[in-house]
Design a protein around this motif. Structure first.
Motif, mmCIF file in Angstrom:
data_model
loop_
_atom_site.group_PDB
_atom_site.id
_atom_site.type_symbol
_atom_site.label_atom_id
_atom_site.label_comp_id
_atom_site.label_asym_id
_atom_site.label_seq_id
_atom_site.Cartn_x
_atom_site.Cartn_y
_atom_site.Cartn_z
ATOM 1 N N TYR A 88 45.032 -26.761 22.853
ATOM 2 C CA TYR A 88 44.667 -26.128 24.117
ATOM 3 C C TYR A 88 43.174 -26.453 24.389
ATOM 4 O O TYR A 88 42.350 -26.535 23.443
ATOM 5 N N LEU A 89 42.919 -26.341 25.955
ATOM 6 C CA LEU A 89 41.636 -26.757 26.160
ATOM 7 C C LEU A 89 40.876 -25.317 25.977
ATOM 8 O O LEU A 89 41.383 -24.163 26.431
ATOM 9 N N THR A 90 39.761 -25.189 25.309
ATOM 10 C CA THR A 90 39.015 -23.949 24.974
ATOM 11 C C THR A 90 37.490 -24.105 25.343
ATOM 12 O O THR A 90 36.836 -25.200 24.960
ATOM 13 N N PRO A 91 37.015 -23.018 25.933
ATOM 14 C CA PRO A 91 35.583 -23.085 26.151
ATOM 15 C C PRO A 91 34.712 -23.048 24.900
ATOM 16 O O PRO A 91 35.178 -22.070 24.131
ATOM 17 N N VAL A 92 33.759 -23.973 24.772
ATOM 18 C CA VAL A 92 32.942 -23.709 23.453
ATOM 19 C C VAL A 92 31.476 -23.655 24.001
ATOM 20 O O VAL A 92 31.031 -24.708 24.363
ATOM 21 N N THR A 93 30.898 -23.043 23.366
ATOM 22 C CA THR A 93 29.370 -23.014 23.747
ATOM 23 C C THR A 93 28.670 -23.460 22.718
ATOM 24 O O THR A 93 28.843 -23.267 21.419
ATOM 25 N N LEU A 94 27.736 -24.479 23.185
ATOM 26 C CA LEU A 94 26.995 -25.463 22.141
ATOM 27 C C LEU A 94 25.565 -25.312 22.707
ATOM 28 O O LEU A 94 25.099 -25.065 23.858
ATOM 29 N N ASN A 95 24.625 -25.388 21.900
ATOM 30 C CA ASN A 95 23.011 -25.702 22.155
ATOM 31 C C ASN A 95 22.748 -27.019 22.056
ATOM 32 O O ASN A 95 22.934 -27.862 21.155
ATOM 33 N N THR A 96 21.766 -27.361 23.058
ATOM 34 C CA THR A 96 21.299 -28.766 23.107
ATOM 35 C C THR A 96 19.953 -28.583 23.580
ATOM 36 O O THR A 96 19.509 -27.768 24.409
ATOM 37 N N THR A 172 36.890 -30.383 35.259
ATOM 38 C CA THR A 172 36.723 -29.217 36.325
ATOM 39 C C THR A 172 36.224 -28.067 35.901
ATOM 40 O O THR A 172 35.139 -27.294 36.394
ATOM 41 N N TRP A 173 36.928 -27.285 34.905
ATOM 42 C CA TRP A 173 36.420 -26.283 34.230
ATOM 43 C C TRP A 173 35.070 -26.166 33.630
ATOM 44 O O TRP A 173 34.316 -25.089 33.682
ATOM 45 N N ILE A 213 44.401 -24.070 34.058
ATOM 46 C CA ILE A 213 44.088 -24.576 32.610
ATOM 47 C C ILE A 213 45.233 -24.170 31.678
ATOM 48 O O ILE A 213 45.689 -22.982 31.820
ATOM 49 N N ASN A 214 45.600 -25.262 30.891
ATOM 50 C CA ASN A 214 46.568 -24.769 29.875
ATOM 51 C C ASN A 214 47.759 -24.355 30.509
ATOM 52 O O ASN A 214 48.369 -23.135 30.238
#
Length: 364
Positions: A88-96, A172-173, A213-214
């Motif tokens: 599945y496409l999943t939103p993941v929060t990252l720090n940069t 897109t998302w 999505i999915n």
């Protein structure tokens, strides 16, 4: 453009067969009620997200599907869409580290390249969808159109046909999670694409979240006479960290999308899925109304024990699903006609809350 342009490639190919198993008893299975750790940092220390506050509309830790480039000290939070262990496409929060906010879109895309320079920031169970070696040659935001134009280098075309829709959805998302982006245009080596290069997914008009999505639908649903609703279910990493997964489900055509979305959320994942439902099927939608940018929902559950706090995952999934399907600025949740609700994370829902800006801050 027809109403169903966004599904025609995958629907006609019959390429979807998505998952699910329902959670245990009560509002939500206790197995999914784990806290989510703060997002991984590229360097130095990070701050945890604040919880949603009914008055200020701040975000709850661990929730969302939105992406704004929220800066914490010298770190910027970005939400990117990656493939999880179940596909599945999943939103993941990252720090940069990000020098300018204008770079947020380009940096997010660079984080989605397989084997790219930011691979060390990604959580262990999640993988990028852009082909290895892909470079972002250009990123331009047309502000008055809320249109992000992205130009990819040659390796962008080196993918398998079955991955094409995932790439379109992820790009897109991810970009439409930025606050100033509603539309996306994909270019290749400086030239505008009218379709994706491998399997011909149509790109003749700008992409929006209407692409879904999915994508999934149940037996008996005619996709040519259907309504799409986007739902947020739960899943877990190999280390039992809870996270949200959005799915766009095609259902029999309806004019009441908000109520239909909640009913599908209550019904849970489709049979055979690896996803986890966020509430039990005996929950009912007692009342649902929208006024002045706020959606109010009253959920009825006769067996609800008011001495027990409802699971945070359930309430967060309701907020995410309603906000996604209605475009409402805020959501007011009531249980059995009452508003004085505090969830298992200690967050108050006594007042309307905003859709959280970030979701799934998982350990890398």
């Amino acid at each position: 453009m027809t109403q169903y342009r966004w599904i025609r490639r995958t629907a006609l190919a019959g390429a979807l067969m998505l998952p699910v198993f329902m959670a245990g008893c009560g509002w939500l299975s206790q197995e999914t009620s784990k806290e989510i750790d703060p997002p991984p940092a590229e360097s130095g220390n990070t701050q945890q997200d604040g919880q949603i506050d009914g008055n200020a509309g701040e975000q709850a830790q661990g929730a969302d599907d939105g992406q704004s480039a929220a800066t914490q000290g010298d770190q910027t939070q970005l939400t990117v869409y990656l493939r999880d262990g179940n596909g599945y496409l999943t939103p993941v929060t990252l720090n940069t580290a990000l020098e300018q906010e204008a770079q947020a879109g380009q940096r997010a895309l660079e984080m989605m390249v397989e084997g790219g320079r930011y691979a060390n920031l990604l959580p262990e169970d999640f993988t990028p969808v852009l082909p290895q070696g892909t470079e972002v040659l250009g990123y331009n935001l047309v502000k008055d159109q809320q249109l992000a134009i992205v130009d990819f280098s040659k390796p962008f075309t080196e993918y398998n046909a079955e991955d094409e829709r995932k790439i379109v959805e992820a790009v897109t998302w991810t970009l439409t999670s930025l606050p100033d982006v509603k539309q996306v245009e994909i270019r290749y080596e400086g030239e505008k694409l009218n379709e994706m290069p491998v399997d011909g997914f149509p790109l003749d008009e700008p992409l929006t979240r209407a692409v879904g999505i999915n994508l999934e639908w149940d037996d008996g649903v005619d996709y040519t006479r259907s309504t799409p609703v986007t739902l947020y279910f739960s899943s877990q990493t190999a280390d039992a960290e809870q996270y949200f997964v959005p799915v766009t489900r095609l259902i029999n055509r309806t004019d009441d999308t908000a109520k239909a979305a909640l009913e599908q959320l209550i019904a849970g994942p489709l049979d055979g899925s690896d996803l986890i439902g966020v509430m039990t099927p005996d929950v009912q939608v007692n009342r649902l109304e929208s006024k002045d940018g706020t959606v109010t929902v009253d959920l009825l559950e006769l067996g609800y024990d008011e001495s027990q706090k409802p699971p945070a995952e359930m309430l967060e999934a309701v907020v995410l699903s309603l906000a996604e399907n209605t475009g409402a600025d805020k959501v007011q949740i009531m249980l059995n006609g009452k508003t004085g609700i505090t969830d298992t994370k200690g967050m108050s829902y006594s007042e309307p809350v905003s859709k959280p800006e970030h979701v799934n801050a998982l350990e890398s």
